[in-house]
Design an enzyme around this catalytic site. Structure first.
Site, PDB file in Angstrom:
ATOM      1  N   THR A  14       0.823  -1.213   0.000  1.00 11.35           N
ATOM      2  CA  THR A  14       0.000   0.000   0.000  1.00 11.35           C
ATOM      3  C   THR A  14       0.857   1.264   0.000  1.00 11.35           C
ATOM      4  OG1 THR A  14      -1.176  -1.296   1.643  1.00 11.35           O
ATOM      5  CG2 THR A  14      -2.107   0.844   1.110  1.00 11.35           C
ATOM      6  N   VAL A  15       1.916   1.262   0.829  1.00 16.19           N
ATOM      7  CA  VAL A  15       2.732   2.483   0.956  1.00 16.19           C
ATOM      8  C   VAL A  15       3.597   2.686  -0.285  1.00 16.19           C
ATOM      9  CG1 VAL A  15       4.484   3.662   2.332  1.00 16.19           C
ATOM     10  CG2 VAL A  15       2.740   2.272   3.478  1.00 16.19           C
ATOM     11  N   GLU A 131      10.965   9.642   8.933  1.00 11.67           N
ATOM     12  CA  GLU A 131       9.776  10.374   9.397  1.00 11.67           C
ATOM     13  C   GLU A 131       8.540   9.484   9.423  1.00 11.67           C
ATOM     14  OE1 GLU A 131       9.473  13.956  10.399  1.00 11.67           O
ATOM     15  OE2 GLU A 131       7.930  12.670  11.228  1.00 11.67           O
ATOM     16  N   VAL A 134       7.052   6.803  12.544  1.00  8.65           N
ATOM     17  CA  VAL A 134       6.234   7.145  13.715  1.00  8.65           C
ATOM     18  C   VAL A 134       5.114   8.091  13.296  1.00  8.65           C
ATOM     19  CG1 VAL A 134       6.216   8.123  16.037  1.00  8.65           C
ATOM     20  CG2 VAL A 134       8.276   7.000  15.177  1.00  8.65           C
ATOM     21  N   ILE A 138       2.219  12.739  10.425  1.00  7.05           N
ATOM     22  CA  ILE A 138       2.530  13.775  11.436  1.00  7.05           C
ATOM     23  C   ILE A 138       4.048  13.963  11.475  1.00  7.05           C
ATOM     24  CG2 ILE A 138       2.453  14.366  13.878  1.00  7.05           C
ATOM     25  CD1 ILE A 138      -0.043  12.702  14.189  1.00  7.05           C
ATOM     26  N   GLY A 189      -9.939  -3.148   7.999  1.00  6.90           N
ATOM     27  CA  GLY A 189      -8.534  -3.201   7.561  1.00  6.90           C
ATOM     28  C   GLY A 189      -7.597  -2.347   8.393  1.00  6.90           C
ATOM     29  N   GLU A 192      -4.098  -5.438  12.226  1.00 10.01           N
ATOM     30  CA  GLU A 192      -3.382  -6.502  11.525  1.00 10.01           C
ATOM     31  C   GLU A 192      -4.187  -7.796  11.658  1.00 10.01           C
ATOM     32  OE1 GLU A 192      -0.380  -5.559  10.203  1.00 10.01           O
ATOM     33  OE2 GLU A 192      -0.656  -3.572  11.089  1.00 10.01           O
ATOM     34  N   LYS A 207       7.318   2.836  18.564  1.00 12.37           N
ATOM     35  CA  LYS A 207       7.303   4.234  18.105  1.00 12.37           C
ATOM     36  C   LYS A 207       7.782   5.163  19.228  1.00 12.37           C
ATOM     37  CE  LYS A 207       3.480   3.238  14.937  1.00 12.37           C
ATOM     38  NZ  LYS A 207       2.020   3.123  14.839  1.00 12.37           N
ATOM     39  N   GLY A 304      -1.760   4.174   7.018  1.00 13.11           N
ATOM     40  CA  GLY A 304      -2.386   4.133   5.692  1.00 13.11           C
ATOM     41  C   GLY A 304      -1.399   4.538   4.612  1.00 13.11           C
TER      42      GLY A 304
END
Ligand code: HSE
Length: 437
Positions: A14-15, A131, A134, A138, A189, A192, A207, A304
């Protein structure tokens, strides 16, 4: 315009797919900002045939991400495979050893090997940017490393797991039990397939350990984080919290204390009027307390494809601009070992819910055990099972809810052990720490 920055992307889930699409969509704007284009020249993923809905153009395909990391025609290795072990670890090490900069979203890798990887990067002058590891979109890593580079951070706390915040929000708003909300999160979704990593607090702990290193100039030490998840929280706790002026959130908290650095992840009562209490659903948030500043709170999407890709791309843009900062804000060799404050000495207020035997002397017995530990009670409410405050008597056991003034973890545990031995309660007491905010 300078030569394009050539990136190799390992991991097209997805990423990864969102990143490739965003680079294509933002091509001109990025080139205008960096005076340099960003070009995806190589990729690696498990399945070559899968339709990801993206155009990979003439990017070279690698079945082996380590080989991609060594490709001499790649300037920056982007690791989006995840996991603390191989192939992610071997591929990042190979890239750094070859002097390439690395961008990763991999919190597990950084929590386990972050300092060693930072040392490797610093040796070759490469960047190691994370970045996205975590709270995704943000920009908390840059806030701590760059935005607050001149400030002394005293505490940071936040909602670092969207799955848990979603479950707690649904439980509170719909009065649903934990198991139903977890199923819903899985169906949507968010969680996990094996959700224990989320709901038992381990995702948030990794994190937090990364942020604590940035905030306090210490080595990443995920093993030093005290961790409790949310599976024991019941709708009754959320109702009681609401009536008392609080909400329950799974918080990660890191703070300086005279006894050392406290790092903990656990269900926490926060005042309903605080910024962090307003954060609902899968959204993440983090508040930083620094000397001389009012608290700084950042809120936004913490998971996401789009949110994570956005943070990954900002790290790539930094490299294209020629920005280099030590990965943890100071040379990795100078990060101090964490002096861990023992959890038993944690100080704060507590919410305690007990199922008390409804007979004369019970309240006196509980109060005596608390007094023996010098615990002062701020409020005490007894309810019959229908939920109305009692006055009236109920058969059997009745819930008693106590809020204490600031005390220590040790005192609370000792007092409750003594209450248990007195046989005036049934079952295990529920204990939720209150965070001042
Ligand atoms: N499982 C994580 C969460 C996603 O629920 O927040 C990204 O770390």
């Amino acid at each position: 315009m300078a030569q394009p920055l050539r990136i190799g992307v390992a991991g097209l889930g997805t990423v990864g797919a969102a990143l490739v699409a965003q680079i294509a969509r933002e091509r001109e704007r990025i080139a205008a900002r960096c005076e340099r284009e960003i070009a995806v020249v190589a990729v690696s993923a498990r399945s070559r045939r899968k339709d990801r809905g993206i155009d990979l153009g003439r990017a070279r395909w690698y079945d082996d991400p380590v080989a991609l990391a060594r490709d001499e025609a790649v300037d920056v290795f982007v690791e989006l495979m995840g996991g603390a072990g191989n192939p992610a670890k071997a591929a990042v090490e190979a890239a750094l050893a070859a002097g390439k900069s690395v961008v990763t979203a991999n919190k597990a890798l950084l929590a386990a090997h972050g300092i060693r990887l930072a040392l490797l990067a610093e040796k070759s002058g490469a960047a190691l940017n994370f970045e996205a590891a975590v709270a995704a979109a943000i920009p908390i890593v840059k806030t701590l490393r760059e935005g607050l580079a001149g400030n002394r951070v005293t505490r940071l706390y936040g909602i670092f797991n969207g799955t848990c915040n979603y479950i707690l929000t649904r439980m509170e708003q719909e009065r649903l039990p934990f198991a139903d909300c977890l199923k819903e999160a899985q169906r949507l979704g968010y969680a996990e397939a094996d959700p224990s990593f989320d709901i038992e607090g381990h995702d948030a702990a990794q994190k937090l350990s990364i942020l604590a290193a940035l905030a306090f100039g210490t080595k990443v030490d995920a093993g030093a984080v005290y961790v409790e998840g949310i599976s024991s929280i019941q709708p009754a706790d959320l109702t009681a919290a609401d009536e008392l002026g609080y909400r329950v959130k799974l918080l990660g908290v890191a703070l300086r204390t005279p006894k050392g650095i406290e790092q903990r992840v656990h269900p926490t009562m926060v005042r309903k009027d605080s910024a962090i209490a307003q954060v609902m659903g899968v959204t993440n948030a983090v508040t930083v307390d620094a000397e001389g500043l009012a608290p700084l709170t950042l809120v936004g999407p913490g998971a996401g494809g789009l949110a994570t890709a956005s943070a990954v791309l900002s790290d790539i843009v930094d490299i294209a601009r020629g920005l280099r900062v030590a990965p943890f804000g100071r040379p990795a060799g100078r990060l101090a070992a964490v002096r861990k404050a023992p959890m038993q000495r944690h100080e704060g207020g507590y919410y305690i819910r007990l199922l008390a035997r409804d007979r004369p002397g019970t309240a006196a017995a509980i109060a005596r055990r608390l007094a023996e530990q010098r615990i002062s009670i701020e409020s005490i409410v007894q309810r019959h099972p229908g939920g109305e405050p009692v006055g009236e008597r109920a058969e059997g056991a009745v819930p008693v809810i106590l809020i204490t003034y600031a005390t220590t973890e040790d005192a609370v545990r000792k007092a409750l052990a003594a209450v248990g031995r007195d046989r005036v309660i049934s079952g295990q007491p529920q204990v939720i720490r209150i965070e001042k905010n």
